[in-house]
Scaffold this motif. Structure first.
Motif, short mmCIF file in Angstrom:
data_model
loop_
_atom_site.label_atom_id
_atom_site.label_comp_id
_atom_site.label_asym_id
_atom_site.label_seq_id
_atom_site.Cartn_x
_atom_site.Cartn_y
_atom_site.Cartn_z
N VAL A 55 -7.99 12.17 38.06
CA VAL A 55 -8.26 12.24 36.62
C VAL A 55 -7.99 10.87 36.00
N SER B 21 -7.51 9.21 32.43
CA SER B 21 -7.20 9.70 31.09
C SER B 21 -6.88 8.53 30.17
N SER C 259 -2.65 19.25 37.70
CA SER C 259 -1.82 18.63 38.75
C SER C 259 -2.72 17.95 39.78
N PRO C 260 -3.47 16.93 39.35
CA PRO C 260 -4.36 16.25 40.31
C PRO C 260 -3.57 15.42 41.32
N TYR D 257 -3.42 10.64 38.84
CA TYR D 257 -3.63 10.65 37.38
C TYR D 257 -3.48 9.21 36.88
N ALA E 154 -3.40 6.89 33.69
CA ALA E 154 -3.20 6.98 32.23
C ALA E 154 -3.41 5.60 31.61
N VAL F 171 1.03 16.78 32.60
CA VAL F 171 0.52 15.94 33.70
C VAL F 171 1.60 15.52 34.70
N SER G 234 1.41 15.81 38.52
CA SER G 234 0.41 15.07 39.30
C SER G 234 1.11 14.41 40.49
N ILE H 257 1.02 8.99 39.83
CA ILE H 257 0.69 8.62 38.45
C ILE H 257 0.61 7.09 38.35
#
Ligand code: FAD
Length: 321
Positions: free
Chosen positions: A206, A208, A259-260, A263, A265, A278, A281, A284
Motif C-alpha cells: 500500500v 499512502s 495489514s499489508p 506500507y 507512508a 496501519v 503492517s 513500514i
C-alpha cells in the motif's frame, strides 16, 4: 466431522484472501485430523475450481445458481450453513473480507457455532476448546478468544497467512442448496466497479499519502509509485475529509484497518489515530521532511526529505530494477 472453507471469487476468479483461507483451512484440518472441503458459490469454471487442489484441498462443493450470481448476504449465509451441514463440518473457515464480515456472524448463528472473526492465528486446540488470537482496539492489543462451542466459524484476517502449495487431485461435487425466497429480501441488482486498481483491504503493498502532498493535483507521484509496485493507494483522514481522495482510501482508527506486507507512508505525520489502522503492517517505510515526525518511531525504514524529490526518484529506480 470435517472442515469447510468458503472461497470467494470476483467474476469467477479467486481472491488472494480466498487462497489464504484455503491454506489456513488445510492447516486446521491437519491439526485436527479432519477431512477438508472447499465451497465455491457462483459461476467459476472447472479449471479455476481445480486450482483449489494446489493448496491441498481434495474436494470442492460447487453451488452455481443464477439466483446467486450476485452476492446476497442472507442467501450466501444460508448456502454456507446448508453445505456445512451437508459435509458434516464442525469448522467453517472464511475470509474476514467485506463480504466475509457480513457472512461470518450469520453463518455462526445458523449453525449455533462459536465465532472468531478477524482471526490472526491458527487455533491452540485442547479438545473442544480452541484459543485463537486477534488484534483489537485498533491493533493496540491482542485478544485471545476461547471458542467452546462444538461448531466453530473462523473469519481469517487477510494477509495473516501465506498461501502455501501442497498439490492434490480435486473432486468437484455439484450441490443444490436449500434456499428460500426470504433469503433474497435484499438483492444486489448490479455492481459497477469504480476502479480496476488493486483493492485496498486485500493489497500486499500500500502506498499512502497525507497532507504533506499539499493538494489532490500532486497525487500523480503517489499513483505512479503504486503502479510500479502493483500496490493499492491509501490516504490519511484529513486528505479524504478535504475531498482530495475518496473516503474508501482513508485508513486509521475511523477508516480501514489494514495489514499489508509493505506500507509506504508519504507526507503523513503518524498521528496515533492513523497508526491505529496501519501499525500491524509487516514493514513500514516512512518518507517525511520532518525528522521529528512521530511516524519514524514505528518505521522499519525512514527517508527524511522532500516527497516531491524522493518519490519520483524512487519510482524511476524501481522501473529500472
Ligand atoms: P499532518 O498532520 O498535517 O502531517 C503532514 C506531514 O507531512 C507532516 O509530518 C509533514 O512533516 C509532512 N510533510 C509536509 N510536506 C512534506 C514534503 N514536501 N515531503 C515530505 N513530507 C512532508 N487520521 C487518520 O489518518 N486516520 C484516521 O482514521 C483518523 N481518525 C481520527 C479520529 C479522531 C477521533 C481524531 C480526533 C483524529 C483522527 N485522525 C485520523 C486525524 C489524526 O489525528 C491526524 O490529524 C491526521 O492523521 C494527520 O494527517 P496527515 O499526517 O496527513 O497530516
Amino acid at each position: 466431522m470435517s472442515v469447510l472453507v468458503y472461497i470467494e471469487n470476483i467474476d469467477g476468479h479467486f481472491k488472494k484472501s480466498g487462497l489464504e483461507t484455503l491454506s489456513y483451512a488445510k492447516a486446521v484440518a491437519d491439526q485436527t485430523g479432519q477431512p477438508v472441503a472447499a465451497l465455491s458459490i457462483g459461476n467459476v469454471d472447472r479449471d479455476t475450481l481445480e486450482t483449489i487442489g494446489t493448496y491441498g484441498i481434495p474436494k470442492v462443493i460447487r453451488v452455481d445458481k443464477e439466483q446467486l450470481k450476485q452476492f446476497v448476504n442472507q442467501a450466501y449465509a444460508t448456502v454456507i450453513a446448508d453445505v456445512a451441514k451437508h459435509v458434516g463440518a464442525q469448522t467453517v473457515v472464511l475470509s474476514n473480507s467485506f463480504s466475509g464480515k457480513a457472512l461470518a456472524p450469520r453463518v455462526a448463528a445458523k449453525l449455533h457455532a462459536a465465532l472468531a472473526d478477524g482471526a490472526s492465528s491458527l487455533p491452540a486446540i485442547e479438545g473442544d476448546v480452541w484459543q485463537i488470537r486477534k488484534t483489537v482496539f485498533s491493533s493496540k492489543a491482542i485478544a485471545v478468544e476461547e471458542l467452546t462451542a462444538r461448531t466453530k466459524v473462523i473469519a481469517l484476517m487477510p494477509n495473516t497467512v501465506e498461501p502455501s502449495e501442497a498439490p492434490t487431485a480435486v473432486q468437484i461435487e455439484d450441490y443444490e442448496p436449500n434456499i428460500e425466497d426470504t433469503d433474497f429480501s435484499t438483492i444486489v441488482k448490479d455492481i459497477v466497479r469504480a476502479t480496476d486498481k488493486v483493492a485496498l483491504p486485500d493489497a500486499e503493498i500500500v502506498v499512502s499519502a497525507g497532507r504533506g502532498l499539499k493538494g489532490p493535483e500532486n497525487w500523480k507521484i503517489v499513483e505512479e509509485l503504486a503502479e510500479v509496485l502493483g500496490a493499492a493507494t491509501a490516504c490519511s483522514k484529513p486528505v479524504s475529509d478535504a475531498g482530495w481522495r475518496p473516503h474508501a482510501e482513508h485508513v486509521g482508527q475511523t477508516g480501514l484497518a489494514i495489514s499489508p506486507k509493505l506500507y509506504i507512508a508519504i507526507g503523513i505525520s503518524g498521528a496515533i489515530q492513523h497508526l491505529a489502522g496501519v501499525s500491524s503492517s509487516k514493514t513500514i517505510v516512512v518518507i517525511n521532511k520532518d525528522p521529528e515526525a512521530p511516524f519514524f518511531k514505528v518505521a522499519d525504514y525512514g527517508i527524511v526529505g522532500d516527497a516531491f524529490e524522493i518519490v519520483p526518484k524512487l519510482t524511476e529506480a524501481l522501473k529500472a530494477y
